[in-house]
Motif scaffolding. Sequence first.
Motif, mmCIF file in Angstrom:
data_model
loop_
_atom_site.group_PDB
_atom_site.id
_atom_site.type_symbol
_atom_site.label_atom_id
_atom_site.label_comp_id
_atom_site.label_asym_id
_atom_site.label_seq_id
_atom_site.Cartn_x
_atom_site.Cartn_y
_atom_site.Cartn_z
ATOM 1 N N ASN A 1 -141.177 -48.982 -55.372
ATOM 2 C CA ASN A 1 -140.636 -50.291 -55.747
ATOM 3 C C ASN A 1 -139.225 -50.158 -56.323
ATOM 4 O O ASN A 1 -138.339 -50.963 -56.011
ATOM 5 C CB ASN A 1 -141.550 -50.957 -56.771
ATOM 6 C CG ASN A 1 -142.833 -51.473 -56.172
ATOM 7 O OD1 ASN A 1 -142.952 -51.629 -54.960
ATOM 8 N ND2 ASN A 1 -143.813 -51.742 -57.016
ATOM 9 N N HIS B 1 -135.773 -51.803 -54.838
ATOM 10 C CA HIS B 1 -134.917 -52.674 -55.639
ATOM 11 C C HIS B 1 -133.487 -52.135 -55.702
ATOM 12 O O HIS B 1 -132.514 -52.891 -55.560
ATOM 13 C CB HIS B 1 -135.493 -52.794 -57.054
ATOM 14 C CG HIS B 1 -134.754 -53.755 -57.929
ATOM 15 N ND1 HIS B 1 -134.887 -55.121 -57.803
ATOM 16 C CD2 HIS B 1 -133.856 -53.554 -58.925
ATOM 17 C CE1 HIS B 1 -134.107 -55.721 -58.699
ATOM 18 N NE2 HIS B 1 -133.475 -54.778 -59.391
ATOM 19 N N VAL C 1 -137.229 -56.041 -49.340
ATOM 20 C CA VAL C 1 -138.232 -56.335 -50.362
ATOM 21 C C VAL C 1 -139.369 -55.320 -50.317
ATOM 22 O O VAL C 1 -139.553 -54.602 -49.333
ATOM 23 C CB VAL C 1 -138.825 -57.749 -50.165
ATOM 24 C CG1 VAL C 1 -137.756 -58.818 -50.318
ATOM 25 C CG2 VAL C 1 -139.526 -57.871 -48.808
ATOM 26 N N GLN D 1 -133.726 -63.517 -52.160
ATOM 27 C CA GLN D 1 -134.972 -62.855 -52.553
ATOM 28 C C GLN D 1 -134.886 -61.335 -52.411
ATOM 29 O O GLN D 1 -135.843 -60.623 -52.720
ATOM 30 C CB GLN D 1 -136.142 -63.363 -51.698
ATOM 31 C CG GLN D 1 -136.555 -64.793 -51.969
ATOM 32 C CD GLN D 1 -135.626 -65.801 -51.326
ATOM 33 O OE1 GLN D 1 -135.209 -65.635 -50.175
ATOM 34 N NE2 GLN D 1 -135.279 -66.851 -52.059
ATOM 35 N N SER E 1 -136.825 -58.026 -54.354
ATOM 36 C CA SER E 1 -137.992 -58.548 -55.059
ATOM 37 C C SER E 1 -139.276 -57.917 -54.540
ATOM 38 O O SER E 1 -139.279 -57.161 -53.567
ATOM 39 C CB SER E 1 -138.049 -60.074 -54.923
ATOM 40 O OG SER E 1 -136.902 -60.672 -55.486
ATOM 41 N N TYR F 1 -143.251 -59.019 -53.527
ATOM 42 C CA TYR F 1 -144.122 -60.139 -53.215
ATOM 43 C C TYR F 1 -145.457 -59.649 -52.667
ATOM 44 O O TYR F 1 -145.541 -58.565 -52.080
ATOM 45 C CB TYR F 1 -143.482 -61.058 -52.162
ATOM 46 C CG TYR F 1 -142.215 -61.726 -52.621
ATOM 47 C CD1 TYR F 1 -142.251 -62.859 -53.440
ATOM 48 C CD2 TYR F 1 -140.974 -61.229 -52.247
ATOM 49 C CE1 TYR F 1 -141.079 -63.472 -53.865
ATOM 50 C CE2 TYR F 1 -139.803 -61.838 -52.669
ATOM 51 C CZ TYR F 1 -139.869 -62.953 -53.474
ATOM 52 O OH TYR F 1 -138.711 -63.551 -53.906
ATOM 53 N N ALA G 1 -144.673 -63.805 -56.197
ATOM 54 C CA ALA G 1 -143.975 -62.680 -56.821
ATOM 55 C C ALA G 1 -144.969 -61.830 -57.616
ATOM 56 O O ALA G 1 -145.862 -62.358 -58.303
ATOM 57 C CB ALA G 1 -142.873 -63.188 -57.729
ATOM 58 N N TRP H 1 -143.025 -56.438 -61.910
ATOM 59 C CA TRP H 1 -142.682 -55.024 -61.782
ATOM 60 C C TRP H 1 -143.536 -54.173 -62.727
ATOM 61 O O TRP H 1 -143.791 -53.026 -62.476
ATOM 62 C CB TRP H 1 -141.204 -54.785 -62.103
ATOM 63 C CG TRP H 1 -140.291 -55.423 -61.119
ATOM 64 C CD1 TRP H 1 -139.416 -56.447 -61.354
ATOM 65 C CD2 TRP H 1 -140.113 -55.097 -59.726
ATOM 66 N NE1 TRP H 1 -138.720 -56.756 -60.221
ATOM 67 C CE2 TRP H 1 -139.130 -55.961 -59.201
ATOM 68 C CE3 TRP H 1 -140.702 -54.151 -58.894
ATOM 69 C CZ2 TRP H 1 -138.707 -55.901 -57.867
ATOM 70 C CZ3 TRP H 1 -140.300 -54.101 -57.561
ATOM 71 C CH2 TRP H 1 -139.321 -54.957 -57.047
#
Length: 221
Positions: free
Chosen positions: A146, A150, A166, A207, A210, A212, A218, A221
């Motif tokens: 993740n 990001h 994303v 977006q 992010s 999802y 959403a 984190w």
Amino acid sequence: MTEHALVIGASGGIGAALADEFARRGLAVTGLSRRGDGLDVTDPASVNRVLGRLGGPFARVVVATGILAPPGRRPEKSLGEIDAAAMVEVMAVNAIGPALILRHLPRLLPRDAPAVAAVLTARVGSIGDNRLGGWYSYRASKAAANQIVHTAAIELARTHRQAALVALHPGTVDTPFTAAYRGHEKLAPAEAARRLADVMEGLGPAQSGSFYDHRGEAVPW
């Protein structure tokens, strides 16, 4: 003009379903996998060789690779079960692998047209949503993935202003990957793929970066 989609991990349950779903929506699909193309996401030379021969551009890119634990092992339930070698293997596949793939993303996406790229991570990679504990290697590897997504999205926005990158949680999908987890409510692969494709269609540059789930909600984190 026909748009193109790239699915990395296309021989897996969710990857194969996504390839079928994109084709159903009229995209020309390129699928890559270890089984079909010799792609080893933990080997930089393999990633460079297989992805280096692609031209693009791709309007959709999905990284659908990953493992719960090394073969013959299970996710750790306690601190005492942590094994360094197993943790290294999970991190290599789930975090370093997507990072090696994303190195190629700027070249594969259009510079002057909308595009959406996604890395399939998992809700259990959410630090804010972790209430049960356990699964140290898998959780940590998905949290790392993740962060990579990001961070890469910030860089991508400087050169690809119409693109979105994303992290997506596909839900618990009924595949061999989750066969041992019978207590979970599972989605059929085709349904998970339909939902993920719908989510991707609704994303834009605002977006990007992010996280999802398959409902388009959403995830913290």
